[in-house]
Design a protein around this motif. Structure first.
Motif, PDB file in Angstrom:
ATOM      1  N   ARG A 274       0.830  -1.201   0.000  1.00  0.00           N
ATOM      2  CA  ARG A 274       0.000   0.000   0.000  1.00  0.00           C
ATOM      3  C   ARG A 274       0.871   1.259   0.000  1.00  0.00           C
ATOM      4  NH1 ARG A 274      -3.784  -1.105   4.336  1.00  0.00           N
ATOM      5  NH2 ARG A 274      -4.782  -2.542   2.874  1.00  0.00           N
ATOM      6  N   VAL A 275       1.947   1.228   0.769  1.00  0.00           N
ATOM      7  CA  VAL A 275       2.875   2.365   0.805  1.00  0.00           C
ATOM      8  C   VAL A 275       3.468   2.595  -0.594  1.00  0.00           C
ATOM      9  CG1 VAL A 275       5.122   3.146   1.687  1.00  0.00           C
ATOM     10  CG2 VAL A 275       3.451   2.107   3.258  1.00  0.00           C
ATOM     11  N   MET A 276       3.949   1.533  -1.213  1.00  0.00           N
ATOM     12  CA  MET A 276       4.572   1.675  -2.531  1.00  0.00           C
ATOM     13  C   MET A 276       3.551   2.136  -3.578  1.00  0.00           C
ATOM     14  SD  MET A 276       7.789   1.337  -2.876  1.00  0.00           S
ATOM     15  CE  MET A 276       8.856   0.284  -3.849  1.00  0.00           C
ATOM     16  N   ALA A 277       2.318   1.641  -3.456  1.00  0.00           N
ATOM     17  CA  ALA A 277       1.283   2.041  -4.415  1.00  0.00           C
ATOM     18  C   ALA A 277       1.002   3.538  -4.301  1.00  0.00           C
ATOM     19  CB  ALA A 277       0.006   1.226  -4.189  1.00  0.00           C
ATOM     20  N   LYS A 278       1.069   4.069  -3.089  1.00  0.00           N
ATOM     21  CA  LYS A 278       0.852   5.512  -2.917  1.00  0.00           C
ATOM     22  C   LYS A 278       2.021   6.301  -3.496  1.00  0.00           C
ATOM     23  CE  LYS A 278      -1.966   5.374   1.255  1.00  0.00           C
ATOM     24  NZ  LYS A 278      -1.849   5.506   2.722  1.00  0.00           N
ATOM     25  N   VAL A 279       3.225   5.835  -3.204  1.00  0.00           N
ATOM     26  CA  VAL A 279       4.418   6.531  -3.702  1.00  0.00           C
ATOM     27  C   VAL A 279       4.449   6.538  -5.236  1.00  0.00           C
ATOM     28  CG1 VAL A 279       6.951   6.415  -3.786  1.00  0.00           C
ATOM     29  CG2 VAL A 279       5.759   6.069  -1.605  1.00  0.00           C
ATOM     30  N   LEU A 280       3.916   5.481  -5.825  1.00  0.00           N
ATOM     31  CA  LEU A 280       3.990   5.329  -7.294  1.00  0.00           C
ATOM     32  C   LEU A 280       2.618   5.512  -7.961  1.00  0.00           C
ATOM     33  CD1 LEU A 280       6.301   2.190  -7.164  1.00  0.00           C
ATOM     34  CD2 LEU A 280       6.966   4.388  -8.135  1.00  0.00           C
ATOM     35  N   SER A 281       1.749   6.299  -7.326  1.00  0.00           N
ATOM     36  CA  SER A 281       0.366   6.428  -7.817  1.00  0.00           C
ATOM     37  C   SER A 281       0.308   7.141  -9.168  1.00  0.00           C
ATOM     38  CB  SER A 281      -0.465   7.223  -6.807  1.00  0.00           C
ATOM     39  OG  SER A 281      -0.102   8.590  -6.881  1.00  0.00           O
ATOM     40  N   PRO A 282      -0.780   6.905  -9.930  1.00  0.00           N
ATOM     41  CA  PRO A 282      -0.956   7.601 -11.214  1.00  0.00           C
ATOM     42  C   PRO A 282      -0.874   9.119 -11.041  1.00  0.00           C
ATOM     43  CG  PRO A 282      -2.666   5.933 -10.902  1.00  0.00           C
ATOM     44  CD  PRO A 282      -1.896   5.991  -9.634  1.00  0.00           C
ATOM     45  N   LYS A 283      -1.404   9.634  -9.949  1.00  0.00           N
ATOM     46  CA  LYS A 283      -1.400  11.086  -9.717  1.00  0.00           C
ATOM     47  C   LYS A 283       0.026  11.604  -9.597  1.00  0.00           C
ATOM     48  CE  LYS A 283      -3.279  14.593  -6.554  1.00  0.00           C
ATOM     49  NZ  LYS A 283      -2.091  14.955  -5.760  1.00  0.00           N
ATOM     50  N   VAL A 284       0.843  10.904  -8.790  1.00  0.00           N
ATOM     51  CA  VAL A 284       2.243  11.319  -8.622  1.00  0.00           C
ATOM     52  C   VAL A 284       2.955  11.322  -9.976  1.00  0.00           C
ATOM     53  CG1 VAL A 284       4.467  10.676  -7.584  1.00  0.00           C
ATOM     54  CG2 VAL A 284       2.363  10.536  -6.228  1.00  0.00           C
ATOM     55  N   MET A 285       2.664  10.308 -10.798  1.00  0.00           N
ATOM     56  CA  MET A 285       3.331  10.224 -12.106  1.00  0.00           C
ATOM     57  C   MET A 285       2.860  11.338 -13.040  1.00  0.00           C
ATOM     58  SD  MET A 285       5.405   8.050 -11.553  1.00  0.00           S
ATOM     59  CE  MET A 285       5.423   7.524  -9.859  1.00  0.00           C
ATOM     60  N   ARG A 286       1.544  11.628 -12.985  1.00  0.00           N
ATOM     61  CA  ARG A 286       1.011  12.693 -13.851  1.00  0.00           C
ATOM     62  C   ARG A 286       1.682  14.029 -13.537  1.00  0.00           C
ATOM     63  NH1 ARG A 286      -3.993  10.199 -13.442  1.00  0.00           N
ATOM     64  NH2 ARG A 286      -4.573  11.495 -11.673  1.00  0.00           N
ATOM     65  N   GLU A 287       1.971  14.244 -12.250  1.00  0.00           N
ATOM     66  CA  GLU A 287       2.616  15.497 -11.850  1.00  0.00           C
ATOM     67  C   GLU A 287       4.019  15.642 -12.458  1.00  0.00           C
ATOM     68  OE1 GLU A 287       0.185  15.636  -7.634  1.00  0.00           O
ATOM     69  OE2 GLU A 287       2.336  15.253  -7.612  1.00  0.00           O
ATOM     70  N   GLN A 288       4.585  14.526 -12.898  1.00  0.00           N
ATOM     71  CA  GLN A 288       5.951  14.558 -13.443  1.00  0.00           C
ATOM     72  C   GLN A 288       5.965  14.518 -14.974  1.00  0.00           C
ATOM     73  OE1 GLN A 288       8.537  14.975 -11.560  1.00  0.00           O
ATOM     74  NE2 GLN A 288       7.653  14.608  -9.547  1.00  0.00           N
ATOM     75  N   THR A 289       4.784  14.594 -15.583  1.00  0.00           N
ATOM     76  CA  THR A 289       4.711  14.448 -17.044  1.00  0.00           C
ATOM     77  C   THR A 289       5.671  15.391 -17.765  1.00  0.00           C
ATOM     78  OG1 THR A 289       2.402  13.849 -16.803  1.00  0.00           O
ATOM     79  CG2 THR A 289       3.111  14.409 -19.021  1.00  0.00           C
ATOM     80  N   GLU A 290       5.724  16.641 -17.286  1.00  0.00           N
ATOM     81  CA  GLU A 290       6.577  17.624 -17.963  1.00  0.00           C
ATOM     82  C   GLU A 290       8.030  17.207 -17.977  1.00  0.00           C
ATOM     83  OE1 GLU A 290       6.351  21.933 -17.068  1.00  0.00           O
ATOM     84  OE2 GLU A 290       4.196  21.528 -16.845  1.00  0.00           O
ATOM     85  N   LEU A 291       8.518  16.728 -16.838  1.00  0.00           N
ATOM     86  CA  LEU A 291       9.914  16.273 -16.764  1.00  0.00           C
ATOM     87  C   LEU A 291      10.139  15.072 -17.685  1.00  0.00           C
ATOM     88  CD1 LEU A 291      12.757  16.299 -15.503  1.00  0.00           C
ATOM     89  CD2 LEU A 291      11.859  14.822 -13.690  1.00  0.00           C
ATOM     90  N   PHE A 292       9.214  14.093 -17.612  1.00  0.00           N
ATOM     91  CA  PHE A 292       9.342  12.915 -18.484  1.00  0.00           C
ATOM     92  C   PHE A 292       9.409  13.336 -19.947  1.00  0.00           C
ATOM     93  CE2 PHE A 292       7.120  10.492 -14.931  1.00  0.00           C
ATOM     94  CZ  PHE A 292       8.212   9.710 -14.635  1.00  0.00           C
ATOM     95  N   GLU A 293       8.520  14.241 -20.334  1.00  0.00           N
ATOM     96  CA  GLU A 293       8.441  14.606 -21.747  1.00  0.00           C
ATOM     97  C   GLU A 293       9.606  15.479 -22.174  1.00  0.00           C
ATOM     98  OE1 GLU A 293       4.450  15.833 -22.778  1.00  0.00           O
ATOM     99  OE2 GLU A 293       3.739  13.776 -22.527  1.00  0.00           O
ATOM    100  N   ALA A 294      10.029  16.403 -21.296  1.00  0.00           N
ATOM    101  CA  ALA A 294      11.157  17.278 -21.653  1.00  0.00           C
ATOM    102  C   ALA A 294      12.411  16.443 -21.913  1.00  0.00           C
ATOM    103  CB  ALA A 294      11.395  18.294 -20.539  1.00  0.00           C
ATOM    104  N   LEU A 295      12.685  15.493 -21.025  1.00  0.00           N
ATOM    105  CA  LEU A 295      13.896  14.679 -21.195  1.00  0.00           C
ATOM    106  C   LEU A 295      13.787  13.770 -22.414  1.00  0.00           C
ATOM    107  CD1 LEU A 295      14.731  13.784 -17.461  1.00  0.00           C
ATOM    108  CD2 LEU A 295      15.927  15.408 -18.939  1.00  0.00           C
ATOM    109  N   ALA A 296      12.591  13.277 -22.682  1.00  0.00           N
ATOM    110  CA  ALA A 296      12.400  12.415 -23.852  1.00  0.00           C
ATOM    111  C   ALA A 296      12.561  13.219 -25.145  1.00  0.00           C
ATOM    112  CB  ALA A 296      11.031  11.741 -23.797  1.00  0.00           C
ATOM    113  N   ASN A 297      11.950  14.409 -25.182  1.00  0.00           N
ATOM    114  CA  ASN A 297      12.064  15.253 -26.385  1.00  0.00           C
ATOM    115  C   ASN A 297      13.517  15.628 -26.661  1.00  0.00           C
ATOM    116  OD1 ASN A 297       9.335  15.310 -27.120  1.00  0.00           O
ATOM    117  ND2 ASN A 297       8.895  16.952 -25.659  1.00  0.00           N
ATOM    118  N   GLU A 298      14.226  15.945 -25.602  1.00  0.00           N
ATOM    119  CA  GLU A 298      15.647  16.315 -25.716  1.00  0.00           C
ATOM    120  C   GLU A 298      16.463  15.150 -26.285  1.00  0.00           C
ATOM    121  OE1 GLU A 298      18.657  17.355 -22.197  1.00  0.00           O
ATOM    122  OE2 GLU A 298      16.733  18.395 -22.013  1.00  0.00           O
ATOM    123  N   LEU A 299      16.230  13.978 -25.735  1.00  0.00           N
ATOM    124  CA  LEU A 299      16.987  12.796 -26.175  1.00  0.00           C
ATOM    125  C   LEU A 299      16.676  12.453 -27.635  1.00  0.00           C
ATOM    126  CD1 LEU A 299      18.755  10.287 -25.771  1.00  0.00           C
ATOM    127  CD2 LEU A 299      16.827   9.177 -24.637  1.00  0.00           C
TER     128      LEU A 299
END
Ligand code: OVM
Length: 414
Positions: free
Chosen positions: A113-138
């Motif tokens: 349950r702890v890990m599921a919270k740490v890795l929740s869809p919401k937490v990941m959505r908040e990082q979309t910009e970072l994921f996409e910026a690094l992917a676009n750059e690469l």
């Protein structure tokens, strides 16, 4: 008879073939099979729901139905005795057991349950910009190259860049992360050359990994720090927090590296599918799901029968190690029409590429965020993906990954 008088093989009890189960004198860990397993999987599914492998005194299964049943029934088929050949009841694991992978409910539930919270869809959505910026750059960088070795240049590079940032590692070392992943995933198999080679890296890598799991080496606000906050509020202990960071470092790199490499492989191998995807970019998500079904980055894990039981009429004795070939289940024609075809429009829900049941991949939102970002960057910048040489697969004891993927990318007209 005490357990000591019984015969151990690869750290588990050497059970005999159950009545009526075909005996197959083959090594599922033969390098040729691991590199190119499709024919082995077909033959396995044709033989029956279970096959006995005398070399390791194990059962193996590769049909969708039984693989799913064994893999998800955590009461009869436990993970706490190890998801590899070694039975933790009889022999020690190579490292202290994982507190999320190698444990059963009820203990598992709380930690999961702890890990599921740490890795929740919401937490990941908040990082979309970072994921996409690094992917676009690469992708912007590699699309300018005439030739690309996509394993090193894209598949390994993206996760080893973005994952330490998301985790909040103060110090990172991509090679150590990859080598530790190999130790973790290859140790699931028998004591073969693959496992020995991977574990031979341990001297330098294990102490480095354990050091990075410490709170002081994690940036505030990263996922590692998030885990430690559950220690602060008493949900888990400080030691458990460290071991959960270790789980992230164990399972988070080689899997996504494999996912990205296999995605590029599938798109290069099926150019008409990439054309279709360009026309219907909303198929990006299903595309990755189909990559998971078609290539199964994690090809197999074990379960251990914790009681005498029966599956599909086969009597299974307590202590039996069962190799669940997720990759074979994902190619079962009974479950998947035209299973050998890579088809991004198929109904792919329910594949076993991320496992199934209470142990189903807890990092799947992170994996989908990473691969999704790479795929959107490719769609935005790449017109054509072609092989530029022969792809090669690396034989692994539980991961099937490319060792080489020479490709050529054609840049989209501006
Ligand atoms: C872990 C872990 C989790 C999933 C897979 C894995 C075998 C390890 O918790 O360390 O690789």
């Amino acid at each position: 008879m005490t357990s000591l008088e019984k015969t151990l093989i690869e750290g588990h009890l050497a059970v005999e073939a159950p009545a009526g189960v075909p005996v197959w004198d083959i090594d599922p860990y033969d390098a040729d099979i691991l590199e190119n397993p499709a024919a082995f999987y077909s033959e396995l599914r044709a033989k029956g729901p279970f096959v006995y492998i005398p070399k390791y005194a194990i059962l193996i299964c590769g049909r969708f139905k039984e693989t799913k049943e064994v893999f998800s029934d955590h009461a009869r088929f436990v993970s706490s005795r190890g998801v590899g050949l070694v039975d933790f009841k009889l022999a020690d694991p190579w490292r202290p057991a994982s507190i999320i992978l190698e444990v059963d409910p009820p203990e598992h539930t709380h930690v999961r349950r702890v890990m599921a919270k740490v890795l929740s869809p919401k937490v990941m959505r908040e990082q979309t910009e970072l994921f996409e910026a690094l992917a676009n750059e690469l992708i912007a960088e590699v699309v300018e190259q005439d030739e690309i070795e996509a394993v090193a240049d894209i598949a390994e590079r993206y996760p080893t860049t973005v994952f330490p940032r998301i985790l909040g590692l103060k110090e990172s070392n991509g090679q150590h992360l990859l080598d530790y992943g190999a130790m973790v995933f290859d140790s699931v198999g028998p004591d073969n050359q693959i496992r020995r080679n991977a574990l031979a890296n341990g001297g330098a890598v294990v102490p480095w990994i354990m050091e990075q799991c410490k709170r002081d080496n994690l940036v505030v606000g990263g996922l590692g720090d998030e885990i430690y906050q559950y220690a602060d509020d008493g949900t888990i202990s400080e030691d458990q927090a460290g071991l959960l960071v270790r789980s992230l470092l164990s399972a988070g790199v080689d899997t996504t590296v494999t996912g990205i490499g296999s995605l590029l492989y599938c798109l290069a191998e099926n150019p008409e599918q990439y054309e279709l995807l360009k026309q219907q970019p909303e198929l990006a998500r299903p595309t990755f799901e189909e990559v998971l079904r078609y290539t199964s980055p994690v090809h197999s894990f074990f379960r251990t029968a914790n009681e005498d039981t029966e599956v599909s009429g086969v009597k299974i004795q307590e202590d039996t190690k069962i190799l669940c070939l997720l990759a074979s289940a994902n190619l079962d024609e009974e479950q998947w029409p035209c299973a050998p075809d890579f088809d991004i429009t198929r109904k792919v829900k329910g594949h076993l590429g991320m496992g199934v049941g209470v142990h189903g991949c807890v990092g799947q939102n992170l994996a989908r965020a990473e691969v999704g970002a790479v795929l959107q960057a490719i769609l935005a910048q790449v017109d054509k993906i072609e092989f530029n040489g022969t792809p090669e697969w690396r034989p692994g004891n539980s991961i099937r990954s490319l060792s080489s993927l020479p490709i050529k990318l054609t840049k989209k007209a501006a």
